[in-house]
Enzyme design. Structure first.
Site, mmCIF file in Angstrom:
data_model
loop_
_atom_site.group_PDB
_atom_site.id
_atom_site.type_symbol
_atom_site.label_atom_id
_atom_site.label_comp_id
_atom_site.label_asym_id
_atom_site.label_seq_id
_atom_site.Cartn_x
_atom_site.Cartn_y
_atom_site.Cartn_z
ATOM 1 C CG HIS A 226 -12.009 13.120 -3.946
ATOM 2 N ND1 HIS A 226 -12.848 12.086 -4.327
ATOM 3 C CD2 HIS A 226 -10.915 12.996 -4.027
ATOM 4 C CE1 HIS A 226 -11.835 11.296 -4.333
ATOM 5 N NE2 HIS A 226 -10.873 11.327 -4.457
ATOM 6 C CB CYS B 110 -10.596 13.118 -7.457
ATOM 7 S SG CYS B 110 -9.632 10.762 -7.964
ATOM 8 C CG ASN C 173 -10.912 7.691 -3.896
ATOM 9 O OD1 ASN C 173 -11.243 8.210 -5.080
ATOM 10 N ND2 ASN C 173 -9.530 7.864 -4.823
HETATM 11 O O1 UT7 Z 1 -8.375 9.865 -5.956
HETATM 12 C C1 UT7 Z 1 -6.974 10.200 -6.223
HETATM 13 C C2 UT7 Z 1 -6.192 10.805 -5.990
HETATM 14 N N1 UT7 Z 1 -5.279 9.406 -4.582
HETATM 15 C C3 UT7 Z 1 -4.701 9.687 -3.820
HETATM 16 O O2 UT7 Z 1 -5.080 10.185 -3.188
HETATM 17 C C4 UT7 Z 1 -4.265 8.275 -3.062
HETATM 18 C C5 UT7 Z 1 -2.980 8.267 -2.055
HETATM 19 N N2 UT7 Z 1 -1.914 7.708 -1.916
HETATM 20 C C6 UT7 Z 1 -2.566 6.818 -0.950
HETATM 21 O O3 UT7 Z 1 -3.480 7.057 -0.744
HETATM 22 C C7 UT7 Z 1 -1.766 5.370 -0.614
HETATM 23 O O4 UT7 Z 1 -0.488 6.222 -0.848
HETATM 24 C C8 UT7 Z 1 -2.032 3.997 -1.010
HETATM 25 C C9 UT7 Z 1 -3.521 4.435 0.044
HETATM 26 C C10 UT7 Z 1 -2.725 4.158 -2.191
HETATM 27 C C11 UT7 Z 1 -0.474 3.321 -0.425
HETATM 28 O O5 UT7 Z 1 -0.616 3.271 0.720
HETATM 29 P P1 UT7 Z 1 0.879 3.763 1.225
HETATM 30 O O6 UT7 Z 1 1.295 3.482 2.901
HETATM 31 O O7 UT7 Z 1 1.470 4.645 0.284
HETATM 32 O O8 UT7 Z 1 1.428 1.636 0.703
HETATM 33 P P2 UT7 Z 1 3.076 2.386 -0.414
HETATM 34 O O9 UT7 Z 1 2.551 2.247 -1.935
HETATM 35 O O10 UT7 Z 1 3.776 2.472 0.759
HETATM 36 O O11 UT7 Z 1 3.201 0.715 -0.066
HETATM 37 C C12 UT7 Z 1 3.122 -0.523 0.760
HETATM 38 C C13 UT7 Z 1 3.415 -1.579 1.159
HETATM 39 C C14 UT7 Z 1 4.270 -2.084 0.050
HETATM 40 O O12 UT7 Z 1 5.075 -3.294 0.165
HETATM 41 P P3 UT7 Z 1 6.836 -2.957 1.223
HETATM 42 O O13 UT7 Z 1 7.596 -2.978 -1.037
HETATM 43 O O14 UT7 Z 1 6.716 -1.941 1.724
HETATM 44 O O15 UT7 Z 1 6.923 -4.648 1.038
HETATM 45 C C15 UT7 Z 1 2.987 -2.614 -0.781
HETATM 46 O O16 UT7 Z 1 3.529 -3.348 -1.692
HETATM 47 O O17 UT7 Z 1 2.318 -1.993 1.593
HETATM 48 C C16 UT7 Z 1 2.427 -3.080 0.344
HETATM 49 N N3 UT7 Z 1 1.400 -2.811 0.080
HETATM 50 C C17 UT7 Z 1 -0.064 -3.503 -0.100
HETATM 51 N N4 UT7 Z 1 0.165 -4.847 1.330
HETATM 52 C C18 UT7 Z 1 -1.012 -5.083 1.294
HETATM 53 C C19 UT7 Z 1 0.146 -2.346 -1.596
HETATM 54 N N5 UT7 Z 1 -0.989 -1.870 -1.419
HETATM 55 C C20 UT7 Z 1 -1.182 -3.434 -0.758
HETATM 56 C C21 UT7 Z 1 -2.513 -4.282 -0.367
HETATM 57 N N6 UT7 Z 1 -2.401 -4.612 0.654
HETATM 58 N N7 UT7 Z 1 -3.840 -3.572 -0.516
#
Ligand code: UT7
Length: 333
Positions: free
Chosen positions: A260, A114, A290
């Site tokens: 980014h 990135c 992204n």
């Molecule tokens: O570009 C380089 C750097 N990358 C970044 O900066 C990305 C940084 N991270 C993020 O943007 C976020 O962490 C994400 C968007 C990737 C994920 O968001 P989050 O709020 O951290 O979600 P999470 O991983 O904590 O997941 C929360 C819940 C989980 O379910 P449970 O365990 O709470 O039941 C996941 O299984 O959301 C679920 N989940 C989804 N649900 C629907 C994860 N992905 C999805 C999805 N659709 N696509």
């Protein structure tokens, strides 16, 4: 020593739009979750076989060269940033040299995910400053869609990434304008928190096939989302402040911050932390997702097209991503 400036910008995104509802047909996800957590409404994914990382890079490069109002043959060096090259080796820089018909000029490939475009821009800045080259083509291009795990298991990663390319032509400038400074950082202790582990020399194809383990995810990108998010919201403001402080500016002096496009929530967090107004920050992740190394040059190209960057403006580019690596560039346009 002379200064360097961005003399022209260009970008290319595939025509194929993939909406959040389209993704919901492939995996258990939904538009509300994706928009709430990331701000993404749609992204572009190459139709398999119709384009490549190098091919998209060439299209963005042609637009940047035209925008810079120079002849293609004037390009004397190529820097290509990507995490999704066409081949394991060689990198795509040489493919651009060939496609543009440039006679044996040097081509350098940058592997900083990135942060790749800002790292590449920094390299170009140094080469221009020392007088080694005069018209450097800097490209960030990514084809993510072919390598994502498009199932419920992979949804935490696959809904975020999009394909596309952006490019800049970097040339000498007078002292009153151009790239004021660049700032590059890394912290390899977190390398595996956002990585594609294999196939690579750490894990050869033979090994992956031999093991045949259905839970082996080493050949898909892995991201510890929360962990990456927490580091991103700390490092972005730090590296932006580093650039501002070195040049004697404050956040209110920024005319446009082009972060980014990792996640709209991250950009909004930076904006709040740094007390920036809405018109000081440019975001287009809603439309493209992204696109890692391509996100900044695509966003900067669009900001220019929309008249959001004018001569004399103070523009800040900032990135954070896999490595971890993070970087910024401060530019007097
Ligand atoms: O570009 C380089 C750097 N990358 C970044 O900066 C990305 C940084 N991270 C993020 O943007 C976020 O962490 C994400 C968007 C990737 C994920 O968001 P989050 O709020 O951290 O979600 P999470 O991983 O904590 O997941 C929360 C819940 C989980 O379910 P449970 O365990 O709470 O039941 C996941 O299984 O959301 C679920 N989940 C989804 N649900 C629907 C994860 N992905 C999805 C999805 N659709 N696509």
């Amino acid at each position: 020593m002379r200064n360097a400036k961005i003399a022209g910008m260009g970008f290319f995104v595939p025509e194929n739009i993939v909406t959040n509802d389209d993704l919901a047909q492939m995996m258990e996800t939904n538009d509300a979750w994706i928009q709430e957590r990331t701000g993404i409404q749609e992204r572009r994914w190459v139709i398999p076989g119709e384009d490549t990382t190098s091919g998209m890079g060439v299209k963005a490069a042609k637009m940047a060269i035209e925008n810079a109002n120079i002849d293609t043959q004037d390009i004397d060096f190529i820097i290509f940033a990507t995490l999704s090259p066409d081949y394991y080796f060689p990198g795509p820089g040489v493919q651009v040299q060939e496609a543009l018909g440039l006679d044996t000029i040097g081509a350098l490939d940058v592997r900083n995910q990135c942060s790749g475009f800002v790292y590449a821009l920094s390299v170009a800045d140094q080469f221009i400053k020392t007088g080694m080259y005069n018209n450097i083509l800097v490209i960030g291009s990514e084809l993510h869609s072919g390598g994502l795990e498009k199932t419920t298991r992979g949804r935490g990663v696959s809904v975020i990434f999009g394909d596309g390319a952006g490019a800049a032509v970097v040339t000498p400038s007078d002292y009153s304008s151009g790239i004021l400074s660049t700032h590059l950082h890394s912290e390899g202790a977190h390398a595996k928190e956002l990585a594609l582990i294999g196939p690579a020399t750490n894990r050869w194809v033979d090994e992956i096939i031999k093991d045949g383990d259905p839970d082996d995810l080493s050949y898909y990108p892995h991201m510890n989302g929360n962990y990456v998010f927490k580091h991103a919201v700390t490092r972005f403001p730090q590296v932006i402040m580093e650039a501002l402080t070195q040049n004697g500016y404050k956040p209110e002096d920024i005319d446009l911050l082009v972060p980014h496009q990792a996640n709209l929530r991250i950009a909004q967090f930076i904006q709040r932390t740094m007390k920036l107004k809405d018109d000081q920050v440019y975001n287009n992740i809603m439309r493209y997702g992204n696109t890692t190394a391509a996100s900044i040059p695509i966003a900067l190209s669009e900001a220019l097209q929309e008249g959001k960057v004018k001569k004399g403006d103070l523009v800040c580019l900032a990135a954070f991503g896999s490595g971890f690596t993070w970087a910024s560039a401060l530019i007097r346009w």
